[in-house]
Design a protein around this motif. Sequence first.
Motif, PDB file in Angstrom:
ATOM      1  N   THR A  17       0.656 -15.858   3.792  1.00 54.35           N
ATOM      2  CA  THR A  17      -0.627 -15.491   4.390  1.00 54.35           C
ATOM      3  C   THR A  17      -0.719 -13.962   4.411  1.00 54.35           C
ATOM      4  O   THR A  17       0.283 -13.258   4.199  1.00 54.35           O
ATOM      5  CB  THR A  17      -0.724 -15.990   5.849  1.00 54.35           C
ATOM      6  N   SER A  18      -1.898 -13.433   4.734  1.00 55.77           N
ATOM      7  CA  SER A  18      -2.030 -11.971   4.761  1.00 55.77           C
ATOM      8  C   SER A  18      -1.167 -11.378   5.884  1.00 55.77           C
ATOM      9  O   SER A  18      -0.601 -10.294   5.748  1.00 55.77           O
ATOM     10  CB  SER A  18      -3.487 -11.552   4.899  1.00 55.77           C
ATOM     11  N   GLY A  19      -1.058 -12.103   7.012  1.00 52.27           N
ATOM     12  CA  GLY A  19      -0.218 -11.604   8.110  1.00 52.27           C
ATOM     13  C   GLY A  19       1.248 -11.552   7.700  1.00 52.27           C
ATOM     14  O   GLY A  19       1.956 -10.579   7.969  1.00 52.27           O
ATOM     15  N   GLU A  20       1.698 -12.598   7.006  1.00 55.71           N
ATOM     16  CA  GLU A  20       3.098 -12.623   6.544  1.00 55.71           C
ATOM     17  C   GLU A  20       3.335 -11.519   5.508  1.00 55.71           C
ATOM     18  O   GLU A  20       4.383 -10.866   5.512  1.00 55.71           O
ATOM     19  CB  GLU A  20       3.414 -13.988   5.934  1.00 55.71           C
ATOM     20  N   THR A  21       2.336 -11.324   4.642  1.00 59.36           N
ATOM     21  CA  THR A  21       2.472 -10.281   3.622  1.00 59.36           C
ATOM     22  C   THR A  21       2.679  -8.923   4.290  1.00 59.36           C
ATOM     23  O   THR A  21       3.502  -8.107   3.858  1.00 59.36           O
ATOM     24  CB  THR A  21       1.206 -10.236   2.736  1.00 59.36           C
ATOM     25  N   GLU A  22       1.943  -8.712   5.375  1.00 52.58           N
ATOM     26  CA  GLU A  22       2.074  -7.429   6.061  1.00 52.58           C
ATOM     27  C   GLU A  22       3.471  -7.271   6.672  1.00 52.58           C
ATOM     28  O   GLU A  22       4.085  -6.210   6.608  1.00 52.58           O
ATOM     29  CB  GLU A  22       1.003  -7.303   7.141  1.00 52.58           C
ATOM     30  N   VAL A  23       3.996  -8.360   7.237  1.00 50.89           N
ATOM     31  CA  VAL A  23       5.354  -8.314   7.811  1.00 50.89           C
ATOM     32  C   VAL A  23       6.364  -7.933   6.715  1.00 50.89           C
ATOM     33  O   VAL A  23       7.241  -7.079   6.898  1.00 50.89           O
ATOM     34  CB  VAL A  23       5.715  -9.677   8.451  1.00 50.89           C
ATOM     35  N   LEU A  24       6.215  -8.559   5.540  1.00 49.50           N
ATOM     36  CA  LEU A  24       7.147  -8.289   4.435  1.00 49.50           C
ATOM     37  C   LEU A  24       7.018  -6.848   3.948  1.00 49.50           C
ATOM     38  O   LEU A  24       8.016  -6.128   3.772  1.00 49.50           O
ATOM     39  CB  LEU A  24       6.874  -9.258   3.275  1.00 49.50           C
ATOM     40  N   ALA A  25       5.762  -6.403   3.770  1.00 45.26           N
ATOM     41  CA  ALA A  25       5.551  -5.046   3.235  1.00 45.26           C
ATOM     42  C   ALA A  25       6.022  -3.986   4.224  1.00 45.26           C
ATOM     43  O   ALA A  25       6.626  -2.983   3.836  1.00 45.26           O
ATOM     44  CB  ALA A  25       4.074  -4.858   2.901  1.00 45.26           C
ATOM     45  N   ARG A  26       5.752  -4.216   5.503  1.00 52.11           N
ATOM     46  CA  ARG A  26       6.187  -3.227   6.504  1.00 52.11           C
ATOM     47  C   ARG A  26       7.716  -3.139   6.556  1.00 52.11           C
ATOM     48  O   ARG A  26       8.282  -2.076   6.757  1.00 52.11           O
ATOM     49  CB  ARG A  26       5.647  -3.575   7.885  1.00 52.11           C
ATOM     50  N   ALA A  27       8.376  -4.281   6.386  1.00 48.86           N
ATOM     51  CA  ALA A  27       9.847  -4.275   6.403  1.00 48.86           C
ATOM     52  C   ALA A  27      10.360  -3.437   5.227  1.00 48.86           C
ATOM     53  O   ALA A  27      11.323  -2.673   5.366  1.00 48.86           O
ATOM     54  CB  ALA A  27      10.381  -5.695   6.321  1.00 48.86           C
ATOM     55  N   VAL A  28       9.698  -3.558   4.080  1.00 53.71           N
ATOM     56  CA  VAL A  28      10.151  -2.808   2.900  1.00 53.71           C
ATOM     57  C   VAL A  28       9.946  -1.306   3.106  1.00 53.71           C
ATOM     58  O   VAL A  28      10.853  -0.504   2.866  1.00 53.71           O
ATOM     59  CB  VAL A  28       9.416  -3.308   1.625  1.00 53.71           C
ATOM     60  N   ILE A  29       8.764  -0.913   3.584  1.00 52.06           N
ATOM     61  CA  ILE A  29       8.542   0.546   3.690  1.00 52.06           C
ATOM     62  C   ILE A  29       9.360   1.195   4.809  1.00 52.06           C
ATOM     63  O   ILE A  29       9.524   2.401   4.829  1.00 52.06           O
ATOM     64  CB  ILE A  29       7.047   0.940   3.836  1.00 52.06           C
ATOM     65  N   ARG A  30       9.918   0.384   5.711  1.00 49.69           N
ATOM     66  CA  ARG A  30      10.781   0.952   6.757  1.00 49.69           C
ATOM     67  C   ARG A  30      12.225   1.128   6.266  1.00 49.69           C
ATOM     68  O   ARG A  30      13.054   1.689   6.966  1.00 49.69           O
ATOM     69  CB  ARG A  30      10.802   0.031   7.990  1.00 49.69           C
ATOM     70  N   ALA A  31      12.533   0.656   5.064  1.00 55.51           N
ATOM     71  CA  ALA A  31      13.913   0.780   4.569  1.00 55.51           C
ATOM     72  C   ALA A  31      14.228   2.245   4.257  1.00 55.51           C
ATOM     73  O   ALA A  31      13.337   2.989   3.845  1.00 55.51           O
ATOM     74  CB  ALA A  31      14.092  -0.070   3.311  1.00 55.51           C
ATOM     75  N   PRO A  32      15.478   2.667   4.459  1.00 54.15           N
ATOM     76  CA  PRO A  32      15.845   4.037   4.079  1.00 54.15           C
ATOM     77  C   PRO A  32      15.840   4.179   2.562  1.00 54.15           C
ATOM     78  O   PRO A  32      16.190   3.240   1.853  1.00 54.15           O
ATOM     79  CB  PRO A  32      17.270   4.187   4.630  1.00 54.15           C
ATOM     80  N   SER A  33      15.416   5.332   2.078  1.00 53.63           N
ATOM     81  CA  SER A  33      15.475   5.572   0.628  1.00 53.63           C
ATOM     82  C   SER A  33      15.787   7.034   0.401  1.00 53.63           C
ATOM     83  O   SER A  33      15.503   7.875   1.259  1.00 53.63           O
ATOM     84  CB  SER A  33      14.148   5.204  -0.039  1.00 53.63           C
ATOM     85  N   VAL A  34      16.341   7.314  -0.757  1.00 53.79           N
ATOM     86  CA  VAL A  34      16.768   8.685  -1.027  1.00 53.79           C
ATOM     87  C   VAL A  34      15.554   9.613  -0.954  1.00 53.79           C
ATOM     88  O   VAL A  34      14.535   9.372  -1.596  1.00 53.79           O
ATOM     89  CB  VAL A  34      17.506   8.762  -2.388  1.00 53.79           C
ATOM     90  N   HIS A  35      15.658  10.653  -0.140  1.00 50.96           N
ATOM     91  CA  HIS A  35      14.562  11.607   0.106  1.00 50.96           C
ATOM     92  C   HIS A  35      13.255  10.891   0.446  1.00 50.96           C
ATOM     93  O   HIS A  35      12.176  11.400   0.175  1.00 50.96           O
ATOM     94  CB  HIS A  35      14.324  12.523  -1.097  1.00 50.96           C
ATOM     95  N   ASN A  36      13.354   9.706   0.994  1.00 49.80           N
ATOM     96  CA  ASN A  36      12.190   8.887   1.347  1.00 49.80           C
ATOM     97  C   ASN A  36      11.241   8.685   0.164  1.00 49.80           C
ATOM     98  O   ASN A  36      10.021   8.630   0.319  1.00 49.80           O
ATOM     99  CB  ASN A  36      11.424   9.516   2.527  1.00 49.80           C
ATOM    100  N   THR A  37      11.800   8.539  -1.034  1.00 51.89           N
ATOM    101  CA  THR A  37      10.970   8.373  -2.235  1.00 51.89           C
ATOM    102  C   THR A  37      10.412   6.954  -2.355  1.00 51.89           C
ATOM    103  O   THR A  37       9.521   6.722  -3.168  1.00 51.89           O
ATOM    104  CB  THR A  37      11.774   8.695  -3.516  1.00 51.89           C
ATOM    105  N   GLN A  38      10.964   6.001  -1.591  1.00 50.37           N
ATOM    106  CA  GLN A  38      10.493   4.611  -1.626  1.00 50.37           C
ATOM    107  C   GLN A  38      10.358   4.126  -3.078  1.00 50.37           C
ATOM    108  O   GLN A  38       9.254   3.804  -3.529  1.00 50.37           O
ATOM    109  CB  GLN A  38       9.147   4.512  -0.916  1.00 50.37           C
ATOM    110  N   PRO A  39      11.474   4.090  -3.813  1.00 50.88           N
ATOM    111  CA  PRO A  39      11.381   3.846  -5.257  1.00 50.88           C
ATOM    112  C   PRO A  39      11.244   2.366  -5.623  1.00 50.88           C
ATOM    113  O   PRO A  39      12.024   1.839  -6.412  1.00 50.88           O
ATOM    114  CB  PRO A  39      12.717   4.403  -5.766  1.00 50.88           C
TER     115      PRO A  39
END
Length: 341
Positions: A17-39
Motif C-alpha cells: 500500500t502507499s503507507g507501507e511504501t512510505e515505511v519502506l522508503a523512509r527506512a532506506v533513506i535513514r540508513a547510513p551511507s558514505v558522505h550521506n550519498t545515499q547510493p
Amino acid sequence: MTPAADRQWFPEAGEWTSGETEVLARAVIRAPSVHNTQPWRMELLGTDVLLYDRADPAPGGQQADERDRAISCGAAVANLGVAVSVLGRSPEVALLPDPDRPELVARVCAGRRRVPSDVDLHRYSAISRRRSYRRPFGRRALSEHQVLDLERVPAGTGVRVRAVLDRGELSAVADLLEYAGQTIRHDDRYRRELALWAIQHGRGYDGNAGTARENGVPAMPWAGLVHTMAVLPDRVLLARRLERETFLLFVTPGDTRRDQLLAGRAMEETWLAAVDAGLVASVMTRLVHLGEVRAGLAEQLGLTGCPQLVMRVGHPSGVVPSPRPALSEVVLPGHLAHRMR
Ligand SMILES: Cc1cc2nc3c(=O)[nH]c(=O)nc-3n(C[C@H](O)[C@H](O)[C@H](O)COP(=O)(O)O)c2cc1C
C-alpha cells in the motif's frame, strides 16, 4: 483519479500500500551511507522490494568508491529487512540475486505473515534515532556484557565483529591509525569528497562543527575526516583515546562485493542494537581501505579475514536535551520492559 493514483488506494492483492511504501522508503533513506550519498534506488515489484546500487554521482557530484557504496547498500538492506518485519511479513533477503544485473544488490521478498517480534520493533524504533556520533564519548566504559552483546549481533551471517580491548592490540591499532591519517591527508580525491561533503552539510572543514576537539586538537582521525591542515594526533594520544572507547572491527571471510554488502548489513544491525541499548556510535571505512592498514590489522590482531570497517561505540557525553517525557511517564506501570523505562 488516474489508474496509477487509483492503485495507490486500492492495491492489488500482494502489493504494497502507499503507507507501507512510505515505511519502506523512509527506512532506506535513514540508513547510513558514505558522505550521506545515499547510493541506492528502490523499486517495488509485487511484494518484492528491489534495491539497486546507484553508480551515477549523487546530487552535488559526489561519487563514492565501489567498496563504500556496497557497504552503504548493505546498511539499507538491513533497514529494509527491519521495515518489512514491522509490517508483519517475514523478510527473505537475496543478495546479488541476478548475475546479469550486478546493479541489483538485493531482492527483499515479503514472506509469510507474522507478528513482529520485540526485537523487530526495537530495531525499527532505533532506525530514526540512529545518527553518526562524532564527539568524544562519556567517561563510562561499556560493560563486558554490552560488548559481548554487540559482538554477537551478526552471528551466523559470516561477518565477525571483533572488539579491540587488549592494551597491546590497542597500541598496534594506534600505530596503524597514525600511519593511515598521515597517508590519507595527501589523498586528493578524498579531500575533494570531504570538501563537498563539508559544504553540503554546512560544517566546518574538519567536518565536526567544532565539537570533536580535545585540548584544542581536532579529534582526527576519529571522524575519518582528514585534510591537509588538520593537526593529526600522534600514536600516544591515539592509544589513550582508544583505551577510553569501544573499538569494533567488522571482518569478513573474503573481500568480494557480497562480503562488503554483508559487512554493511552487519554494521547497521549492530548500530541499531547499540542505539536500542542507549549507546551512540560512528563508523569509518577509509582508514581500513588502505592495503597496508588491512594487512597490519590482520597480522597484529591475528585476524583471519578482511577488515571492512571500524565502529567506535560509547555512551553519549552529557545529557542530550529532549523535549519528550520518559516512556514511564506515559505508559501505565507494569507495561514496559525494565530497559525501556
Ligand atoms: C561506508 C561508509 C563509510 C563512512 N565513512 C565515514 C567516515 O570515514 N567518517 C565519518 O565521520 N563518517 C563516516 N560514515 C558515516 C556517514 O558520513 C553518515 O552515515 C552519513 O553522513 C549520514 O549521517 P548519519 O549517520 O548521522 O545518518 C560512513 C558511512 C558509511 C556507510
